[in-house]
Design an enzyme around this catalytic site. Sequence first.
Site, PDB file in Angstrom:
ATOM      1  N   LYS A  53      81.377  41.583  -4.915  1.00 36.70           N
ATOM      2  CA  LYS A  53      80.664  42.577  -5.729  1.00 36.70           C
ATOM      3  C   LYS A  53      79.327  42.929  -5.099  1.00 36.70           C
ATOM      4  CE  LYS A  53      82.938  41.081  -9.968  1.00 36.70           C
ATOM      5  NZ  LYS A  53      82.884  40.216 -11.164  1.00 36.70           N
ATOM      6  N   GLN A  97      78.809  36.373 -14.325  1.00 35.85           N
ATOM      7  CA  GLN A  97      80.147  36.043 -13.819  1.00 35.85           C
ATOM      8  C   GLN A  97      80.798  34.997 -14.727  1.00 35.85           C
ATOM      9  OE1 GLN A  97      81.713  37.576 -11.186  1.00 35.85           O
ATOM     10  NE2 GLN A  97      83.501  36.406 -11.834  1.00 35.85           N
ATOM     11  N   ASP A 120      79.407  45.381 -17.485  1.00 37.83           N
ATOM     12  CA  ASP A 120      80.789  44.911 -17.642  1.00 37.83           C
ATOM     13  C   ASP A 120      81.410  45.460 -18.923  1.00 37.83           C
ATOM     14  OD1 ASP A 120      81.958  43.461 -15.606  1.00 37.83           O
ATOM     15  OD2 ASP A 120      80.908  41.602 -16.106  1.00 37.83           O
TER      16      ASP A 120
END
Length: 288
Positions: A53, A97, A120
């Site tokens: 990422k 994460q 997200d």
Amino acid sequence: MAAQILDGKSLAASIRAALKERVAALVQRGVKPGLAVVLAGDDPASRVYVRNKRLAATETGVHSELIELPGTIGQRELRERIEGLNANRAIHGILVQLPLPKPIDAAAVLEAIAPAKDVDGFHEINMGALFAGRPAVVPCTPAGVMRLMEQARIPLAGRHAVVIGRSNIVGKPVAQLLLQKDATVTICHSKSSDLSELTRRADVLIAAVGRPKLVRQDMVKPGACVIDVGVNRLEDGKLAGDVDFQAVKEVAGWITPVPGGVGPMTIAMLLENCIRAASRELEPKPAG
Ligand code: NAD
């Protein structure tokens, strides 16, 4: 006839190239998009995801910061770190994460992220907006799945879409997005009985479980579009999805490979969400 392969790797590359231009235009106007990636603990798979990422962010011109925290970090300290990022004007997107080390309450941590920086799309405010049909930030993997199908002009309106998996990250939001495209949606999960009977009726089949070869050839309607979200590490170290790719591609109309299907799209959508969040800085603020 063998299925058409939906090449997420090349579509993601072209999306990233377009995003790079958007970033350059933003930078000219004084806004450098910034992404903070919070990694707690040392899960090896999480490290790989985070590295990919951040690499993609840097290549696109997005400033990325890694906040590495010990697996022993407490709930309150993690929350405080996120609050610091919420207040940091150089950061437009915050990604925590997952999975987080036990016993951290991941849901509470995600709720600490400012909804506008929740790239997200996991915050309840963003999830609620999505389910109310007013999406603000669409979760990256479901957004990537939809973009792949849109690019390939897969018909969805009036079609039967079957989603295997009901997580908040993939199954539920992708089902919602399919519904918004006027598909008739069935969501299957670990307690669904006779999975094959349900999947055989799918014009569009999305597998998001985490079990290699869960979807066999005899579970797929000829000509169906099969999207494989699963990522499984096999004993020989190779990656595989949830679909028996070699067999299913012989009957499906379209199919995504693993790797090279949904995975790269997820990263492209993450960058898009972050850049969109940064662009909001240039929008006129409401009066008052
Ligand atoms: P999860 O573990 O949260 O959810 C799995 C779902 O599968 C659950 O809803 C469960 O009910 C269902 N399930 C389990 N066994 C089943 C069975 N036998 N039949 C039918 N349903 C069953 O997982 P998740 O976070 O939604 O991720 C799913 C998969 O997608 C994983 O392999 C994950 O690594 C992968 N993933 C990939 C990406 C990507 O970018 N490619 C992103 C997110 C997740």
